[in-house]
Design a protein around this motif. Structure first.
Motif, PDB file in Angstrom:
ATOM      1  N   LYS A  63      -4.857   5.660   4.549  1.00 15.59           N
ATOM      2  CA  LYS A  63      -5.106   5.158   3.198  1.00 15.59           C
ATOM      3  C   LYS A  63      -3.963   5.525   2.261  1.00 15.59           C
ATOM      4  O   LYS A  63      -3.515   4.709   1.457  1.00 15.59           O
ATOM      5  CB  LYS A  63      -6.421   5.723   2.661  1.00 15.59           C
ATOM      6  N   GLU A 100       2.961   0.599  -1.372  1.00 13.90           N
ATOM      7  CA  GLU A 100       3.006  -0.087  -2.671  1.00 13.90           C
ATOM      8  C   GLU A 100       4.064   0.535  -3.583  1.00 13.90           C
ATOM      9  O   GLU A 100       4.786  -0.165  -4.289  1.00 13.90           O
ATOM     10  CB  GLU A 100       1.631  -0.012  -3.346  1.00 13.90           C
ATOM     11  N   LYS A 117      -0.985   3.291   2.667  1.00  9.87           N
ATOM     12  CA  LYS A 117      -1.048   2.001   1.974  1.00  9.87           C
ATOM     13  C   LYS A 117      -0.570   2.153   0.526  1.00  9.87           C
ATOM     14  O   LYS A 117       0.186   1.316   0.013  1.00  9.87           O
ATOM     15  CB  LYS A 117      -2.479   1.461   1.985  1.00  9.87           C
ATOM     16  N   ASP A 118      -1.012   3.234  -0.102  1.00 11.35           N
ATOM     17  CA  ASP A 118      -0.572   3.496  -1.485  1.00 11.35           C
ATOM     18  C   ASP A 118       0.929   3.770  -1.535  1.00 11.35           C
ATOM     19  O   ASP A 118       1.625   3.321  -2.454  1.00 11.35           O
ATOM     20  CB  ASP A 118      -1.330   4.699  -2.058  1.00 11.35           C
TER      21      ASP A 118
END
Length: 500
Positions: free
Chosen positions: A409, A416, A412-413
């Motif tokens: 998780k 970005e 994913k951040d």
């Protein structure tokens, strides 16, 4: 061209009509501009986007006494393309004059090849799909020939109320005309064929495949018939410059012809144009046959001859092509056929993936490139060449997951952040405190707090253990996604008395 039917009629490709099923027959003549610095028979530049008539030599303008001289690099590129198509290379070929009214080709004829082309029969394997089960169907499409010829210039009729303007920049530019056999049986096959052919020439570096610039375009021959009958009368849809438009043009033209035949009419052999705004084809002129062009050997050019050593040297220097690369990705890296097909669709994508996958798990690298990177690029309307995330940066994110420095998780951040701001992934994680929590004591405390606060949910889990995932999610949420997911899952099951 000898027309031979090599396909067995397949009901899943039939087109239902008012009076029964029909089958569409498709062949394509693709014009691919040869990647070379100068034209086929002159030294004029081929650079795109120059002012009108800036790339014109005395030969291109057909000044008296000017003679064509063959560009050896164009010959090399044609042979390389033929080898990439697994085709016969003809060591002796002849240039002919094709006589036709060319308002934007000053010599009044086109230097092309007719009976003796530089490349003979070959083949392309296309993959059609995926279907509802995620499966692909491989279909072999025959190549009839590849020949070299000159491109024409461009006439412009909307620049002046009473005159037409002519731009000769493209006049004399080298084209490879790649002629398929009539082996395609659906618009999906035709689109897959054009996509594959474009991919092959790009891998080879023989054509840039930029259809929007006119450096690759297709003449699409379409006819229909009752399944099992002989070939019908074909119509040629001229100069289609988009893979999507190829599909739309075929769908419309097949329906048009079926409608005429079912009403008792007959199909006229003609050349048609596709109007993408209306989504329909319209008549341009009656279709000429070879004898209408009065082909004869060009008296200014000797037969083109080279030895086998010339061909062998080019063959030895060929790059790995899409089919071979896909097979390697599947066999050596364990990728699915689907993932491998996506990654080899463009050489630039395959190169990016291989840079990310070097020294790493191929499946994990493929997952990040396909789902995260290509997904973000598609959403942003960018090509792989415009990616703000380099292979080194994406590889760095994968390395941080493997080292358990960050969770999936958090990754994913992090992606970005790198996408929007750039930077070294490891340094970003350190500076922003994004490392995942691996301290069992801290994780256990969070688990205990969630369990204590949700007695009703505990009762549900004890009745139905599969609901334990709810607690895992709540713990991850309470720790900002930083807790190690495996440690959380193990502790939740232990605290709730769920057996592994």
């Amino acid at each position: 061209m000898s027309i031979v039917d090599v396909r067995t009629p397949d009901s899943k490709r039939f087109i239902p009509g008012a009076t029964g099923d029909w089958e569409v027959i498709i062949g394509m003549e693709v014009h691919a501009q040869v990647l070379s610095n100068s034209k086929l028979f002159s030294g004029a530049s081929t650079e795109f986007g120059k002012p009108a008539n800036a790339n014109v030599s005395l030969v291109d303008a057909a000044m008296p006494g000017m003679l064509p001289v063959i560009n050896e690099e164009c010959v090399r590129q044609a042979v390389r393309t033929g080898l990439g198509l697994k085709a016969v290379i003809n060591n002796r070929s002849i240039f002919d004059r094709k006589n036709y009214f060319y308002p934007d080709l000053p010599q009044g004829y086109q230097i092309s090849q007719f009976k003796d082309p530089i490349v003979g029969e070959g083949k392309i394997i296309i993959s059609v799909g995926p279907d509802r089960q995620g499966q692909f169907e491989d279909v072999e499409i025959g190549i009839e020939r590849l020949h070299l010829e000159q491109d024409a210039g461009k006439s412009m009729h909307d620049q002046h109320p009473s005159m037409s303007y002519v731009d000769l920049n493209r006049s004399g530019v080298a084209l490879m005309e790649i002629v398929s056999k009539p082996d395609m049986r659906s618009s999906d096959e035709a689109k897959a064929y054009m996509t594959k052919l474009r991919s092959i020439v790009r891998y080879l570096g023989t054509c840039d495949g930029n259809m929007d610039e006119g450096s690759m375009r297709a003449d699409v021959n379409v006819s229909v018939r009752r399944p099992g009958e002989g070939f019908g009368t074909r119509c040629e849809i001229k100069n289609v410059n988009s893979i999507r438009f190829i599909g739309q043009a075929i769908e419309y033209e097949a329906r048009r012809q079926i409608g005429i035949l079912e009403d008792g009419g007959s199909i006229d052999q003609e050349t048609r144009l596709f109007d993408p705004n209306k989504g329909e084809t319209r008549s341009m002129r009656s279709k000429e046959d070879a004898h209408d062009y009065r082909y004869f050997p060009d008296p200014d050019l000797l037969p083109l001859e080279f030895d086998q050593a010339f061909v062998d040297a080019l063959k030895a220097d060929l790059p790995e092509l899409p089919d071979d690369k896909k097979e390697r990705f599947v066999s050596a890296m364990g990728l699915s056929v689907y993932d491998a097909s996506v990654l080899v669709s463009e050489k630039s994508i395959a190169d990016y993936f291989e840079a990310v996958a070097e020294g790493r798990d191929g499946k994990i690298a493929a997952n990040w490139v396909i789902n995260d990177l290509l997904g973000a690029l598609n959403k942003a309307g960018k090509a792989i060449e415009e990616t703000p995330v380099s292979p080194a940066q994406l590889g760095g994110i994968i390395d941080l997951i493997k080292a358990e420095t960050i969770s999936g998780k958090i990754a994913k951040d992090l992606f970005e952040i790198v996408w929007n701001e750039g930077g070294n992934p490891a340094e970003i994680v350190e500076a922003r405190g994004m490392k995942q929590v691996t301290d069992t004591g801290a994780i256990e405390k969070a688990v205990d707090e969630i369990i204590a606060a949700n007695p009703d949910q505990v009762a549900k889990v004890q009745a139905k253990p599969s609901l334990a995932g709810w607690f895992v999610g709540q713990v991850m949420k309470s720790t900002g996604g930083k807790a190690n997911p495996q440690a959380v899952q193990a502790l939740v099951k232990a605290k709730l008395g769920i057996e592994e």
